[in-house]
Write an enzyme that holds these catalytic residues in place. Structure first.
Site, PDB file in Angstrom:
ATOM      1  N   ARG A  41       8.527 -10.826   1.462  1.00 32.29           N
ATOM      2  CA  ARG A  41       7.061 -10.775   1.583  1.00 32.29           C
ATOM      3  C   ARG A  41       6.452 -12.161   1.788  1.00 32.29           C
ATOM      4  NH1 ARG A  41       2.594  -7.304   0.004  1.00 32.29           N
ATOM      5  NH2 ARG A  41       0.981  -8.427  -1.121  1.00 32.29           N
ATOM      6  N   ILE A  67      -3.185  -8.612   3.600  1.00 27.18           N
ATOM      7  CA  ILE A  67      -1.901  -7.939   3.404  1.00 27.18           C
ATOM      8  C   ILE A  67      -2.089  -7.138   2.123  1.00 27.18           C
ATOM      9  CG2 ILE A  67      -0.981 -10.038   2.263  1.00 27.18           C
ATOM     10  CD1 ILE A  67       1.837  -9.201   3.028  1.00 27.18           C
ATOM     11  N   SER A  68      -1.709  -5.866   2.135  1.00 27.66           N
ATOM     12  CA  SER A  68      -1.979  -4.993   0.993  1.00 27.66           C
ATOM     13  C   SER A  68      -1.154  -5.378  -0.230  1.00 27.66           C
ATOM     14  CB  SER A  68      -1.666  -3.538   1.356  1.00 27.66           C
ATOM     15  OG  SER A  68      -2.383  -3.155   2.498  1.00 27.66           O
ATOM     16  N   GLN A  69      -1.676  -4.987  -1.388  1.00 27.87           N
ATOM     17  CA  GLN A  69      -0.973  -5.135  -2.672  1.00 27.87           C
ATOM     18  C   GLN A  69       0.392  -4.422  -2.571  1.00 27.87           C
ATOM     19  OE1 GLN A  69      -2.765  -2.506  -5.427  1.00 27.87           O
ATOM     20  NE2 GLN A  69      -1.990  -3.541  -7.251  1.00 27.87           N
ATOM     21  N   PRO A  70       1.454  -5.019  -3.147  1.00 24.53           N
ATOM     22  CA  PRO A  70       2.768  -4.379  -3.050  1.00 24.53           C
ATOM     23  C   PRO A  70       2.777  -2.899  -3.478  1.00 24.53           C
ATOM     24  CG  PRO A  70       3.017  -6.586  -3.953  1.00 24.53           C
ATOM     25  CD  PRO A  70       1.535  -6.331  -3.826  1.00 24.53           C
TER      26      PRO A  70
END
Ligand code: SAH
Length: 228
Positions: A41, A67-70
């Site tokens: 990531r 970028i989205s939260q994991p």
């Protein structure tokens, strides 16, 4: 001055992220956990945010996007219920991170991004990582990508005002569409499953709807989303 984290430091952070943010918060699909344990990531995050690559949050990637939260990436991938043989359509490539995760879970990924600079950067990074089963397309993905339809799975990483009918029409029988839908105040991450048999996207006939829970995304901008 503190040294920058090494690849080994990032690998340790990644393992912790999978354990604490994903597994202990209910992500069960082992193939999703494995994929998120494998994709670096930190490479999808701009240099200045790299130290926070494994934080439990979304991060800016430029052009007003994130970028989205994991956990969100994992929840979307799990809801798609992939077995490995599918052709997947993704709307909202952003950094390319979720496309890299999907590439490990499906046979083929077509990912669409409306901001050309983001698409170009994602395409280059995916190639550098040797990921060959992802095609990055610059277009308005709110109306899907009919050239390669139908899809066994469609993931949308931006909030739509209502379920885009054109996307639903591009689902294969039994296919799943995972998409955040705006609903007073919150976005609701929702799964639409196309049943075998007759489909009427106008009435919802032939669709099974399941709400995963509240979430927060950037708006889906386009012909079946919000105006610019
Ligand atoms: N999945 C990404 C996060 C994406 S954020 C990642 O892992 O980094 C949502 C993205 O959707 C943004 O990059 C935004 O530009 C894009 N987007 C919004 N509306 C779109 C549309 N109609 N078609 C394609 N991309 C769109």
């Amino acid at each position: 001055m503190r040294r920058s984290p090494s690849a080994a430091d990032f690998a340790a952070q990644r393992a912790d992220m999978v354990e604490w943010q994903l597994r202990r918060r209910g992500i069960r699909d082992q193939s999703v956990l494995n994929a998120m344990a494998a994709v670096p990531r930190e490479l999808f995050v701009p240099e200045r945010y790299r130290k926070r690559a494994y934080a439990d949050s979304a991060l800016p990637i430029g052009h007003g996007q994130t970028i989205s939260q994991p956990w969100i990436v994992a929840a979307i991938c799990e809801a798609l219920a992939l077995e490995g043989s599918e052709r997947v359509l993704e709307v909202g490539t952003g950094s390319g991170y979720s496309a890299a995760v999907l590439a490990m879970l499906a046979a083929e990924v077509i990912t669409i991004e409306r901001i050309e600079e983001l698409a170009i950067a994602a395409r280059q990074l995916l190639a550098e990582l040797g990921i060959t089963n992802v095609e990055v397309v610059v277009a308005d993905g709110s109306a899907g990508f009919p050239d390669r339809a139908p899809y066994e799975a469609i993931a949308v990483h931006a909030t739509a005002p209502s379920p885009p009918r054109t996307l639903i029409r591009q689902l294969a029988p039994g296919g799943r569409l995972v998409i955040p839908i705006a609903s007073d105040g919150a976005d609701m991450l929702t799964v639409f499953r196309r049943l075998e048999g007759k489909l009427d996207p106008m009435t919802g006939e032939g669709l099974q709807r399941t709400v995963i829970g509240p979430c927060r995304f950037v708006p889906l901008v386009g012909s079946e989303g919000y105006p610019e």
